[in-house]
Design an enzyme around this catalytic site. Sequence first.
Site, short mmCIF file in Angstrom:
data_model
loop_
_atom_site.label_atom_id
_atom_site.label_comp_id
_atom_site.label_asym_id
_atom_site.label_seq_id
_atom_site.Cartn_x
_atom_site.Cartn_y
_atom_site.Cartn_z
N LEU A 1 0.86 -1.19 0.00
CA LEU A 1 0.00 0.00 0.00
C LEU A 1 0.89 1.24 0.00
CD1 LEU A 1 -3.14 0.60 0.20
CD2 LEU A 1 -2.67 1.25 2.56
N ARG B 1 6.12 -6.03 -10.41
CA ARG B 1 7.24 -6.65 -11.10
C ARG B 1 7.02 -8.15 -11.13
NH1 ARG B 1 8.09 -2.50 -13.00
NH2 ARG B 1 9.93 -1.17 -12.84
N GLU C 1 10.81 -10.21 -19.18
CA GLU C 1 10.14 -9.44 -20.25
C GLU C 1 11.11 -9.11 -21.38
OE1 GLU C 1 8.39 -6.03 -18.36
OE2 GLU C 1 7.42 -7.27 -16.86
N HIS D 1 3.11 -5.29 -20.37
CA HIS D 1 3.69 -4.21 -19.55
C HIS D 1 3.32 -2.82 -20.08
CE1 HIS D 1 7.15 -3.12 -16.59
NE2 HIS D 1 6.20 -2.18 -16.61
C1 8YV Z 1 8.03 1.90 -17.23
C2 8YV Z 1 7.53 0.80 -15.12
O1 8YV Z 1 7.50 2.86 -18.02
O2 8YV Z 1 7.76 2.90 -14.12
C3 8YV Z 1 8.03 1.71 -14.06
O3 8YV Z 1 8.71 1.23 -13.14
O4 8YV Z 1 7.59 -0.37 -14.99
C4 8YV Z 1 6.96 1.37 -16.35
O5 8YV Z 1 6.12 2.41 -16.00
C5 8YV Z 1 8.60 0.93 -18.15
O6 8YV Z 1 9.30 -0.03 -17.42
C6 8YV Z 1 9.56 1.63 -19.09
O7 8YV Z 1 10.84 1.59 -18.63
#
Ligand code: 8YV
Length: 313
Positions: free
Chosen positions: A152, A232, A261, A279
Site C-alpha cells: 500500500l 514486477r 520481459e 507491460h
Molecule cells: C516503465 C515501469 O515505463 O515505471 C516503471 O517502473 O515499470 C513502467 O512504468 C517501463 O518499465 C519503461 O521503462
Amino acid sequence: MTQPRILQLGRLLPYLEQTLAQRYDVHLLANEADPKAFLAREGASFSGAVTNAGLGIDGDTIAALTNLKVISSFGVGFDKVDLPAARARGIPVGYTPDVLNDCVADTAFSLVMDVGRGFTASDRYLRRGDWLKAPFPLATRISGKKLGILGLGRIGNVIARRASGFDMEVRYHNRRPVEGSPYGYEASLEGLARWADFLVIAAAGGADTKHLVSREILAALGPKSFIVNIARGSVIDEEALIEALENKTIGGAGLDVYQDEPRVPERLIACENAVLYPHLASATHETRKAMADQVLANLASFFETGKVAVAVP
Ligand code: 8YV
C-alpha cells in the site's frame, strides 16, 4: 559553455530523445556494436546517464562512467539500477514516481475486471463465432468483493481508491501498518491471500520482494480467487503461478509484468484463465509525457542546482 555529455542507455520516447538532444550532448549506447569497448574508451567523458526502469543501469556501467555525476531514469521502479554502486560514489538517481499512479491503478483495475469477468476472453469468443453456438459462460462478480493489496504505497493507495467506487472492502499487507490508513491491515501476506477475492500486487521489485508470492501464498488464495500483478514479475514465483493456473488451484491471474520481459512462457500463454498485458500500465500519451518531463526536470535541476528534483530516497 559546452553542453554536459549524457549517455543514453536505450531508446526512449521520441519527445524525450529530441528534447535531450537539444539540451545535451547525447550519445546512445544501444547504437554501439561493442558497448563495453565504447565505455572503456569514452566512459570518462559522460557526466550524466539516462535510462528507463526496464533497462536500469548496472554496476559495471556505473564503474566505467568514471566522471558520472547524475542518473535520470524513466519510470518509478528502480530495481534494475545498481543503487549501492551509485550511492557509493554519491551519484543521485532521479526517477518518475506519482505521475503514473493513476494509469497504473487504472490498469490494475482493468485486470481485476478482466480476469474476474473474462472480458478479453469474451471478445475472443465472439470473434471466433462461438456466441452463435452458445452464450458466454458465467463469470465472477466484481462489485462488493474483497480486494487485498500487497504494497500500500503510492500506487496501492490509488488502487484502493478505485475499489471504493466498486463498493469493495480493502485490506492490505506491508511490512508495517501504514499510519492513518483507512484500510484494514493484515499482518501476514498469507492471511491477506486467504481473505481476498482479488489479490493485487503493487509492491516494489527487487531482492526484498523476490517470490514473496510463493506456492504457499497461491494455495492460500484458493480456486475461487484471483491474482493481479502490475508491479514486477519477480514478486511472484512464476513457475508456481503457472502450475496454479494449469491445475486451477487459483481462479485466474491478470498480469502486466513477467519474470523475463518481453519473453512470456508458452505455458503461461496457453492458460485461458490468465489475462496477459504487455507491460503497458503507464503507457498512455499523457502519462509517458509527464514521465519524460520528470526525467528532463531531474537532469535540469541537477545541472542548475546540484540537486535532482525527484530522487530515489
Ligand atoms: C516503465 C515501469 O515505463 O515505471 C516503471 O517502473 O515499470 C513502467 O512504468 C517501463 O518499465 C519503461 O521503462
